[in-house]
Design an enzyme around this catalytic site. Structure first.
Site, PDB file in Angstrom:
ATOM      1  N   CYS A  52       0.845  -1.198   0.000  1.00 33.86           N
ATOM      2  CA  CYS A  52       0.000   0.000   0.000  1.00 33.86           C
ATOM      3  C   CYS A  52       0.886   1.255   0.000  1.00 33.86           C
ATOM      4  CB  CYS A  52      -0.897   0.002   1.235  1.00 33.86           C
ATOM      5  SG  CYS A  52      -2.043   1.410   1.274  1.00 33.86           S
ATOM      6  N   ASP A  54       0.450   3.742   1.739  1.00 32.76           N
ATOM      7  CA  ASP A  54       0.427   4.299   3.095  1.00 32.76           C
ATOM      8  C   ASP A  54       1.853   4.550   3.606  1.00 32.76           C
ATOM      9  OD1 ASP A  54       0.272   4.408   6.065  1.00 32.76           O
ATOM     10  OD2 ASP A  54      -1.843   3.974   5.713  1.00 32.76           O
ATOM     11  N   ARG A  56       3.071   4.630   6.375  1.00 30.31           N
ATOM     12  CA  ARG A  56       3.496   3.900   7.569  1.00 30.31           C
ATOM     13  C   ARG A  56       3.936   2.468   7.283  1.00 30.31           C
ATOM     14  NH1 ARG A  56      -2.112   4.962  10.411  1.00 30.31           N
ATOM     15  NH2 ARG A  56      -2.662   4.417   8.266  1.00 30.31           N
ATOM     16  N   HIS A 108      -2.229  -4.022   4.898  1.00 31.12           N
ATOM     17  CA  HIS A 108      -2.059  -3.659   6.307  1.00 31.12           C
ATOM     18  C   HIS A 108      -3.402  -3.358   6.963  1.00 31.12           C
ATOM     19  CE1 HIS A 108      -2.596   0.818   5.947  1.00 31.12           C
ATOM     20  NE2 HIS A 108      -2.374   0.508   4.688  1.00 31.12           N
ATOM     21  N   CYS A 111      -6.107   0.044   6.946  1.00 34.80           N
ATOM     22  CA  CYS A 111      -5.918   0.613   5.599  1.00 34.80           C
ATOM     23  C   CYS A 111      -7.100   1.525   5.249  1.00 34.80           C
ATOM     24  CB  CYS A 111      -5.800  -0.510   4.575  1.00 34.80           C
ATOM     25  SG  CYS A 111      -5.476   0.106   2.907  1.00 34.80           S
TER      26      CYS A 111
HETATM   27 ZN   LIG Z   1      -3.434   1.202   3.027  1.00 35.14          ZN
END
Ligand SMILES: [Zn+2]
Length: 224
Positions: A52, A54, A56, A108, A111
């Site tokens: 992803c 993302d 993090r 994750h 999400c």
């Molecule tokens: Zn995500």
């Protein structure tokens, strides 16, 4: 550790990134004067990571690996769509040129993309991308509909999105041709926990196409 996190969340600026780069180069060269010479010579990563976007979930940090170790493709909610030229190009290059031995899809928990796909709200053009996750919901609605706890339902959809991604990869001619040529290639599905930092293996690893319905199995290509 805390100071580092605070620094990264509060003081990131355009200029600080360039300064950070200089600091990193200096620190790295201090440890290994030949570091960049070695990296610049070429790459031979054994892993393709599909994750992803993302911020993090950075592939290298969470697997304790280094530049050069993992070839990476990221998109919102780590979706595998068989018409995505970006993903297919990365996959083809990784499998046939870099000859990676493992392709890992890592979703994750927590999400935002999966959460948005479960909602009825409009979020803009991204809704068209997240539609793929709604389709995954439709495939598994009998299981998802009976999960009354919203968080748990999002978590399960997160897992199913990864599992369908693994199956979508194995339906591709890129992966199937690699297998039929006798080369070893594992395709795996993982989910990372933002809360614990730990990765869960969903145990859906494939090294052949025998899990696929007959309609998705491909004969070897005809070479003229
Ligand atoms: Zn995500």
């Amino acid at each position: 550790m805390c100071a580092k996190i605070e620094h990264h969340t509060n003081e990131i600026t355009y200029e600080s990134l360039l300064q950070g780069n200089k600091d990193w180069v200096a620190e790295t060269l201090l440890e290994d004067p030949a570091y960049f010479d070695k990296l610049a010579a070429g790459q031979k990563p054994p892993i393709l990571w599909i994750g992803c976007s993302d911020s993090r979930v950075p592939a290298n940090q969470i697997t304790n690996t280094n530049p050069g170790d993992i070839f990476v493709h990221r998109n919102i909610a780590n979706v595998v769509v068989h018409t995505d030229m970006n993903l297919l190009s990365v996959l083809d290059y990784a499998v046939n040129i870099l000859e990676v031995e493992h392709v890992i899809i890592c979703g994750h928990y927590g999400c935002g993309g999966v959460e948005a796909a479960l909602s009825n709200k409009q979020h803009g053009i991204i809704d068209n991308w997240l539609r793929n996750i709604k389709d995954t919901y439709r495939l598994h609605y009998h299981e998802l509909d009976i999960i009354s706890d919203h968080k748990k339902r999002v978590e399960r959809l997160t897992e199913l999105n990864v599992i369908e991604g693994v199956f979508n990869l194995t339906k591709s001619s890129i992966i199937q041709n690699r297998w039929s040529s006798g080369k070893k290639l594992g395709v795996h599905g993982w989910v990372y926990s933002l809360n614990s930092g730990l990765i869960k293996d969903l145990n859906v690893s494939c090294e052949a196409n025998n899990h696929l319905g007959n309609v998705f199995k491909m004969d070897e290509p005809v070479i003229k």
